[in-house]
Design a protein around this motif. Sequence first.
Motif, mmCIF file in Angstrom:
data_model
loop_
_atom_site.group_PDB
_atom_site.id
_atom_site.type_symbol
_atom_site.label_atom_id
_atom_site.label_comp_id
_atom_site.label_asym_id
_atom_site.label_seq_id
_atom_site.Cartn_x
_atom_site.Cartn_y
_atom_site.Cartn_z
ATOM 1 N N PHE A 240 26.329 -16.992 97.815
ATOM 2 C CA PHE A 240 26.300 -16.880 96.525
ATOM 3 C C PHE A 240 27.361 -16.887 95.675
ATOM 4 C CE2 PHE A 240 23.041 -14.701 98.740
ATOM 5 C CZ PHE A 240 22.007 -16.486 98.211
ATOM 6 N N PRO A 241 27.618 -17.022 94.219
ATOM 7 C CA PRO A 241 28.860 -17.070 93.235
ATOM 8 C C PRO A 241 29.144 -15.495 93.714
ATOM 9 C CG PRO A 241 27.400 -16.524 92.339
ATOM 10 C CD PRO A 241 26.362 -16.991 93.313
ATOM 11 N N THR A 242 30.854 -15.037 93.455
ATOM 12 C CA THR A 242 31.186 -13.830 93.947
ATOM 13 C C THR A 242 31.361 -12.799 92.874
ATOM 14 O OG1 THR A 242 33.838 -15.158 93.506
ATOM 15 C CG2 THR A 242 33.215 -15.250 95.795
ATOM 16 N N PHE A 243 31.697 -11.647 92.404
ATOM 17 C CA PHE A 243 31.747 -11.598 90.803
ATOM 18 C C PHE A 243 33.125 -11.624 90.479
ATOM 19 C CE2 PHE A 243 33.521 -8.124 89.102
ATOM 20 C CZ PHE A 243 32.487 -7.298 88.318
ATOM 21 N N LEU A 244 34.559 -12.505 90.866
ATOM 22 C CA LEU A 244 35.245 -13.298 89.993
ATOM 23 C C LEU A 244 34.881 -13.970 89.315
ATOM 24 C CD1 LEU A 244 38.171 -12.324 92.332
ATOM 25 C CD2 LEU A 244 37.270 -11.015 90.015
ATOM 26 N N GLU A 245 33.403 -15.036 89.952
ATOM 27 C CA GLU A 245 33.124 -16.173 89.420
ATOM 28 C C GLU A 245 32.321 -15.978 88.141
ATOM 29 O OE1 GLU A 245 32.545 -19.679 92.418
ATOM 30 O OE2 GLU A 245 31.536 -17.632 93.313
ATOM 31 N N LEU A 246 31.868 -14.368 88.492
ATOM 32 C CA LEU A 246 30.622 -14.424 87.390
ATOM 33 C C LEU A 246 31.343 -13.472 86.196
ATOM 34 C CD1 LEU A 246 27.817 -13.662 89.689
ATOM 35 C CD2 LEU A 246 28.056 -15.844 87.926
ATOM 36 N N TRP A 247 32.389 -12.864 86.659
ATOM 37 C CA TRP A 247 33.320 -12.773 85.221
ATOM 38 C C TRP A 247 33.596 -12.691 84.717
ATOM 39 C CZ3 TRP A 247 32.964 -7.718 83.350
ATOM 40 C CH2 TRP A 247 34.195 -7.167 82.938
ATOM 41 N N ARG A 248 34.083 -13.929 85.093
ATOM 42 C CA ARG A 248 34.514 -15.629 83.917
ATOM 43 C C ARG A 248 33.211 -15.522 82.424
ATOM 44 N NH1 ARG A 248 35.124 -20.223 87.485
ATOM 45 N NH2 ARG A 248 35.311 -21.273 84.634
ATOM 46 N N TYR A 249 32.336 -15.854 82.957
ATOM 47 C CA TYR A 249 31.124 -15.722 82.290
ATOM 48 C C TYR A 249 30.815 -14.430 81.255
ATOM 49 C CZ TYR A 249 31.526 -20.378 84.383
ATOM 50 O OH TYR A 249 32.065 -20.928 85.030
ATOM 51 N N LYS A 250 31.179 -12.971 81.174
ATOM 52 C CA LYS A 250 31.143 -12.293 80.515
ATOM 53 C C LYS A 250 30.510 -12.225 79.410
ATOM 54 C CE LYS A 250 35.571 -10.548 79.875
ATOM 55 N NZ LYS A 250 36.615 -12.072 81.004
ATOM 56 N N ILE A 251 31.143 -12.901 78.594
ATOM 57 C CA ILE A 251 30.932 -13.304 77.108
ATOM 58 C C ILE A 251 29.458 -14.493 77.002
ATOM 59 C CG2 ILE A 251 31.730 -14.746 74.906
ATOM 60 C CD1 ILE A 251 34.600 -13.544 75.916
ATOM 61 N N ALA A 252 29.588 -15.506 78.127
ATOM 62 C CA ALA A 252 28.627 -15.449 78.055
ATOM 63 C C ALA A 252 27.380 -14.826 77.961
ATOM 64 C CB ALA A 252 28.041 -16.791 78.625
ATOM 65 N N VAL A 253 26.980 -13.951 78.980
ATOM 66 C CA VAL A 253 25.950 -13.471 78.971
ATOM 67 C C VAL A 253 25.747 -12.064 78.550
ATOM 68 C CG1 VAL A 253 25.513 -10.945 80.773
ATOM 69 C CG2 VAL A 253 26.485 -13.100 81.746
ATOM 70 N N VAL A 254 26.991 -11.747 77.648
ATOM 71 C CA VAL A 254 26.686 -11.158 76.563
ATOM 72 C C VAL A 254 25.577 -11.660 75.267
ATOM 73 C CG1 VAL A 254 28.092 -9.104 74.559
ATOM 74 C CG2 VAL A 254 28.577 -9.410 77.589
ATOM 75 N N ARG A 255 26.500 -12.831 75.126
ATOM 76 C CA ARG A 255 25.880 -13.329 73.713
ATOM 77 C C ARG A 255 24.386 -14.213 74.243
ATOM 78 N NH1 ARG A 255 29.512 -17.853 74.401
ATOM 79 N NH2 ARG A 255 28.121 -18.961 75.738
ATOM 80 N N SER A 256 23.841 -13.808 75.627
ATOM 81 C CA SER A 256 23.185 -14.621 75.537
ATOM 82 C C SER A 256 22.043 -13.397 75.838
ATOM 83 C CB SER A 256 22.562 -14.831 77.004
ATOM 84 O OG SER A 256 23.214 -16.438 77.165
ATOM 85 N N ILE A 257 22.334 -12.479 76.011
ATOM 86 C CA ILE A 257 21.697 -11.301 75.932
ATOM 87 C C ILE A 257 20.685 -10.582 74.448
ATOM 88 C CG2 ILE A 257 21.748 -8.757 76.381
ATOM 89 C CD1 ILE A 257 23.419 -9.475 78.687
ATOM 90 N N LEU A 258 21.984 -11.175 73.054
ATOM 91 C CA LEU A 258 21.708 -10.712 72.039
ATOM 92 C C LEU A 258 20.643 -12.081 72.286
ATOM 93 C CD1 LEU A 258 25.938 -9.662 71.124
ATOM 94 C CD2 LEU A 258 23.286 -8.792 71.326
ATOM 95 N N VAL A 259 21.510 -12.997 71.806
ATOM 96 C CA VAL A 259 20.070 -14.579 71.704
ATOM 97 C C VAL A 259 18.939 -14.176 72.233
ATOM 98 C CG1 VAL A 259 19.989 -17.087 71.596
ATOM 99 C CG2 VAL A 259 22.131 -16.220 71.504
ATOM 100 N N GLY A 260 18.712 -13.921 73.169
ATOM 101 C CA GLY A 260 17.247 -13.868 74.232
ATOM 102 C C GLY A 260 16.634 -12.300 73.398
ATOM 103 N N PHE A 261 17.332 -11.488 73.050
ATOM 104 C CA PHE A 261 16.416 -10.105 72.574
ATOM 105 C C PHE A 261 16.326 -10.457 70.953
ATOM 106 C CE2 PHE A 261 16.366 -6.039 71.075
ATOM 107 C CZ PHE A 261 15.683 -5.149 71.654
#
Length: 499
Positions: A240-261
Amino acid sequence: MIENFLAGTTALFGDPITILIFVFGVIGGMLFGAIPGVSMLTLAAILLPFSAGLEPAQGVMLFAVIYCTGTYGGAITAILFNIPGAPENAPTAFDGYPMTKQGRAGKAVGAAVLCSAIGGTASALLMMAATEPLAQWAIRNIGPPEIFALVFFGLAVASSVGGNTIWKGWMSVLLGLLVATVGQDPVGGINRYNFGMTDLAAGIAFVPAILGFFAVSEIFIQAEKRAFGKYNAPKLDVNFPTFLELWRYKIAVVRSILVGFFCGILPGIGATLAAFMGYGEAVRWSKDKESFGKGNLEGVISSETANNAATGAAMIPLLALGLPGGALTAIMVAVFQFHDMEPGPLVFYNSPELIWVVFAAMFYANVSILFIGLIETKTILQLLRIPFHFLAPMILMLASIGSYIGRGLVLDVMVMFLAGMIGFLLRRSGYSIPGIVLGIILGKIGEQNFAQGMQMVHYDLITYLSRPICLILIVAGAITLGTGVYKALASNRTKAKPE
């Protein structure tokens, strides 16, 4: 809000029957979401008559939980076998399946599990805090013109994904839009391109087309490679991806939450547009656009975060205004009516305990995706060990059943195989299967809303474009298209100079 949430939690876990219903909804949604062609809507339709025998809070809660976990479930087969469990999981396959072929299936599935949980949980929290004010703002400011503009913008952003060239990417989208015109004209109800077949009057169904372009074409591609000795079985990977790997995409996660909502709030749109818009925004803001469609983890993260973020938002127009935000929330209206209730603002005053049981259940359902999803993932990944000559017939059988079960038409099975053959030929020629699917799904939504919007303004284009949100989105889409053309022409000139 906290007191109400704790009261809802107590009501949810204070009754053994309610707990059993909750667990059944979590597991049932995941399983039906993961079976190709048999989506969470199938489970909802089966359970609808039985919900009349439940308490009102239990009935509504059951369907809300199925909505949350079913949206995630379709990501598994999209990643492992290029078979989206539902239309909202189609963008997940764009990069998820290439990652499986590269031996990174574990990272893709792990990211889908985590981001589905994050997107859904964030959406549930926003839903609790902002149901009534956000729904009122959306209903005042967002109408058919804005939804059409949003679709246009989404098509413009994601049109170049998956094709060998930007021109082939756009041609793929245009082909998908052409397929979307089959059926009846949304204004006059006139049959178009149905070749005299009454079964095509309702148009090409999403599920057979998606299964054909993704699953069947992939089987043809792999069968051809096997025939010529080029077939390589997908590598089993449970890292599975490590925490550091996913942390690189934190902006994409926040952006997608706003877009999806935001997409989830729009009545009648729901998670499908959210997934495509989340993926499209990931492409638009990325510095490495060419990597999308070829195994970019950000593509999986963005689409799965966005479609799950839409689940909580889709409840807002239902509970605050009585307007269903998608197909499953439309079924939930029937659940309310079974118990002599109408969804809408009065529910907050007449049955506040029902609202907060549903809110708490959706929150915990999204949290459970993280734990149950990670536990089941290592088992599901073992499916990659099955030899291709056993796996291919199984996939074709499930896909055929999934195509037929939606409307009970043999025509849909024929459409699936035809789409598979066309997809096979187009993929060999460098065209974009994601682009075709994008055009089919968003084409119908866009045409319907464009027709309604033009009727609203009495076919006055100036008035249509005078709506600020609509104008901004259309201009942004036009700029995106223009920029794409400029870059493609500049690239052609650069290549031509050495020659």
